[in-house]
Design a protein around this motif. Sequence first.
Motif, PDB file in Angstrom:
ATOM      1  N   SER A   1      90.189  14.127 -20.032  1.00 14.81           N
ATOM      2  CA  SER A   1      88.962  14.416 -19.327  1.00 14.81           C
ATOM      3  C   SER A   1      89.169  15.552 -18.342  1.00 14.81           C
ATOM      4  CB  SER A   1      88.406  13.155 -18.680  1.00 14.81           C
ATOM      5  OG  SER A   1      88.862  13.009 -17.375  1.00 14.81           O
ATOM      6  N   GLU A   2      88.162  16.386 -18.265  1.00 15.16           N
ATOM      7  CA  GLU A   2      88.148  17.478 -17.306  1.00 15.16           C
ATOM      8  C   GLU A   2      88.298  16.889 -15.906  1.00 15.16           C
ATOM      9  OE1 GLU A   2      87.965  20.603 -17.901  1.00 15.16           O
ATOM     10  OE2 GLU A   2      86.986  20.956 -19.814  1.00 15.16           O
ATOM     11  N   GLU A   3      87.726  15.700 -15.772  1.00 13.09           N
ATOM     12  CA  GLU A   3      87.724  15.062 -14.461  1.00 13.09           C
ATOM     13  C   GLU A   3      89.150  14.678 -14.049  1.00 13.09           C
ATOM     14  OE1 GLU A   3      84.530  15.230 -13.223  1.00 13.09           O
ATOM     15  OE2 GLU A   3      85.597  14.839 -11.357  1.00 13.09           O
ATOM     16  N   GLN A   4      89.938  14.159 -15.032  1.00 17.99           N
ATOM     17  CA  GLN A   4      91.334  13.825 -14.738  1.00 17.99           C
ATOM     18  C   GLN A   4      92.116  15.088 -14.379  1.00 17.99           C
ATOM     19  OE1 GLN A   4      92.464  11.958 -18.425  1.00 17.99           O
ATOM     20  NE2 GLN A   4      92.358   9.914 -17.533  1.00 17.99           N
TER      21      GLN A   4
ATOM     22  N   PHE B   1      91.008  17.882 -13.280  1.00 18.80           N
ATOM     23  CA  PHE B   1      90.589  18.448 -12.010  1.00 18.80           C
ATOM     24  C   PHE B   1      91.163  17.658 -10.842  1.00 18.80           C
ATOM     25  CE2 PHE B   1      87.821  18.910  -8.359  1.00 18.80           C
ATOM     26  CZ  PHE B   1      87.914  20.282  -8.187  1.00 18.80           C
ATOM     27  N   TYR B   2      91.177  16.357 -10.993  1.00 15.57           N
ATOM     28  CA  TYR B   2      91.714  15.497  -9.935  1.00 15.57           C
ATOM     29  C   TYR B   2      93.156  15.896  -9.608  1.00 15.57           C
ATOM     30  CZ  TYR B   2      92.675  11.088  -7.465  1.00 15.57           C
ATOM     31  OH  TYR B   2      93.003  10.142  -6.533  1.00 15.57           O
ATOM     32  N   LEU B   3      93.968  16.046 -10.650  1.00  7.10           N
ATOM     33  CA  LEU B   3      95.367  16.401 -10.443  1.00  7.10           C
ATOM     34  C   LEU B   3      95.502  17.814  -9.856  1.00  7.10           C
ATOM     35  CD1 LEU B   3      97.010  14.938 -13.675  1.00  7.10           C
ATOM     36  CD2 LEU B   3      96.731  13.855 -11.463  1.00  7.10           C
TER      37      LEU B   3
ATOM     38  N   ILE C   1      99.228  13.904 -18.001  1.00  9.27           N
ATOM     39  CA  ILE C   1      98.255  13.017 -18.642  1.00  9.27           C
ATOM     40  C   ILE C   1      98.725  12.619 -20.039  1.00  9.27           C
ATOM     41  CG2 ILE C   1      95.896  12.869 -19.535  1.00  9.27           C
ATOM     42  CD1 ILE C   1      95.109  14.790 -17.189  1.00  9.27           C
TER      43      ILE C   1
END
Lengths: 249, 477
Positions: free
Chosen positions: B423-426, B428-430, B444
């Motif tokens: 996920s882009e969200e994962q 981005f979080y990192l 990931i």
Amino acid sequence: MNMVEIKDLYANIGDKKILKGLNLELQEGKVHVIMGPNGAGKSTLSKAIVGHYDIEIENGSIVYKGEDITELEPEERALKGIFLSFQNPVEVPGVSNAYFLRTAVNAKRKYEGKEELNAAEFLRKAKETANFLGMKPELLNRSLNEGFSGGEKKRNETLQMLLLEPDFIILDEIDSGLDIDALRAVSEGINKLKDGKRTFLVITHYSRILDYIKPDVVHVLKDGKIVKTAGSELVEVLEKEGYAALGES
Amino acid sequence: MAQEEIDKAIAGDYKLGFEIDIEQDTVPPGLNEDVIRFISKKKDEPDWMTELRLKAYRKWLEMEEPHWANVEYEPIDYQAISYFSAPKQKPKSLDEVDPKILEAYEKLGIPLEEQKQLQGIAVDAVVDSVSVKTTYADELKKLGIIFCSISEAIRDYPELIKKYMFSVVPMNDNFYAALNSTVFTDGTFVYIPKGVRCPMELSTYFRINALNTGQFERTLIVADEGSYVSYNEGCSAPMRDDSQLHAAVVELVALKDAEIKYSTIQNWYPGDKDGKGGIYNFVTKRGLCLGENSKISWTQVETGSVITWKYPSCILKGDGSVGEFYSVAVTTLAQQADTGTKMIHLGKNTSSTIISKGISAMKGQNSYRGLVKIGKDAFGARNFSECDSLLIGSRCGAHTFPYLEDKSSHAKVEHEATTTKISEEQLFYLRQRGIDEENAVSMIVHGFCKDVFAHLPMEYAVEARSLLELTLEGSVG
């Protein structure tokens, strides 16, 4: 002195125009609060500052410590000291929380020319900090945010903040879904970082968190623009009269 | 009939149509009985083996190439393949090797001498590995462990070969297994005697040996009662290979209380971004848990080949026997993989675990195909299956085909499947925490594969990690 200056910012998500000429100055060492109704663009603003992929900047600039960061990669902004506490931290299965934290901390240390921490040094520090936040130590060994409760996720965000020691901290709805104990623990963590140099941007639409974190400046964001800026007394006004009471700008 | 007469009879026949000069090192492309006799002769095989090959060939002639897998490729012309050829011209030094390959070696941390061996460059006799090999060979011999090439085993241990070869994968099991039975030219034989625990990872020290096994490899591992062996096949280094079709057969037999752990890292040439030139990997791998409480465990990391078609399976015949399958299959570029496992529960209280992780990037297509079959007498059988797919980007695909046949009403079968987009969200979080994109992706992906890597031998797990990083390099963003 301003740590952050946002000038005439126009930002879109897809076809939707969200920020429409926003101007905002955040002073070094101060706690700024942005309040505003749902859909005003509060989260878009925080995402724009950290360089989220959803946001397309159409015009304007974001200057941090005198440098225009509008085009920088998210990790570059992070390494320069900008931290966002996410409203809904994402789960990353299989990646241990401790490993992730150490990688992040060491990336920053490396960037700052400091020696990287070894696993033992890091773990001691992480456990101490987790303990301070009332976090169960086993959360360090679990997969990052996976199966964490709402409170545990927010505590984990605060843990990261304390370990990374950023200069500019954005708290996006940090109080949402927190019970009173968690709220207190998280606030204590945040207050610990208040040193007169760090700048905080607290984004919220409840005033509850502000009982714990005293704001210096309050901004109201409405329809993609800052429509009012005042001292902490504004919180009470908004509490009583709502956003509707504010005249259109 | 006396052996001599048989020999004569065969030789007579043989002369009739036999036009290939035995002194030659290669046969013209194509497959017929003469070619098979030629191969058998070249390998110095006893007649019974020649006969078995011919029998397999006759069966193969009646079989049809299967097309049920979820892969697409140009038809293979089996008459255009040369089934026995002398080694190709080898490079004289590393200077003649594709710099890209050398770069990969560098990243994987492969020692220089080993790099040369991988590329088929002659190495000084003083190289360590030679003496290392001899040392370990002596140690194994003392324990009664047989570890040799399949050709040697056919000559030196005919009783074991006759008893166990084709006992797990019959020669007519499938089109490719029949082809392999007909023309296999090399491979490995392992026998662990009763109660012996093999003291080292087999092939870790010997992997150079296993390199030139070629396209029709055949492996047979027999673990006698109460014994244990861990066998590693392949390595992460990209290997030199000129043949496009690989059709290997691996047979494992575990007797009472024996355990076989079989790990694979496969990194054959995947072809270019359009899939041109990649290797077709059509493999039959099967383990037979023959005795009570025996255990067979397959762990595989598949990153190479343009088409992979393989289902390491377990037949759980002995009561209380255990089958395991842990797999990471990566498809990137234009690779296609149709892989999975079959767990056939025949004995009582048999149990199996399947953990399959598919990763697709770029135009890669990844299919999991698994069968769990519970026989009518398999009281108390249990299976747990977990199939997860990870997609990187939007042009790749993941497909899951789980099948269940349950003839007993006492089995407990659980199946879980997930497909997640990295996920882009994962990411981005990192990245918001200061971790750069490449490291974030690898974090990931490793997290996703963790459950499988945990089952690889230590040294191998390290290789697998770097291999994964190398394979997915540049496939994001």
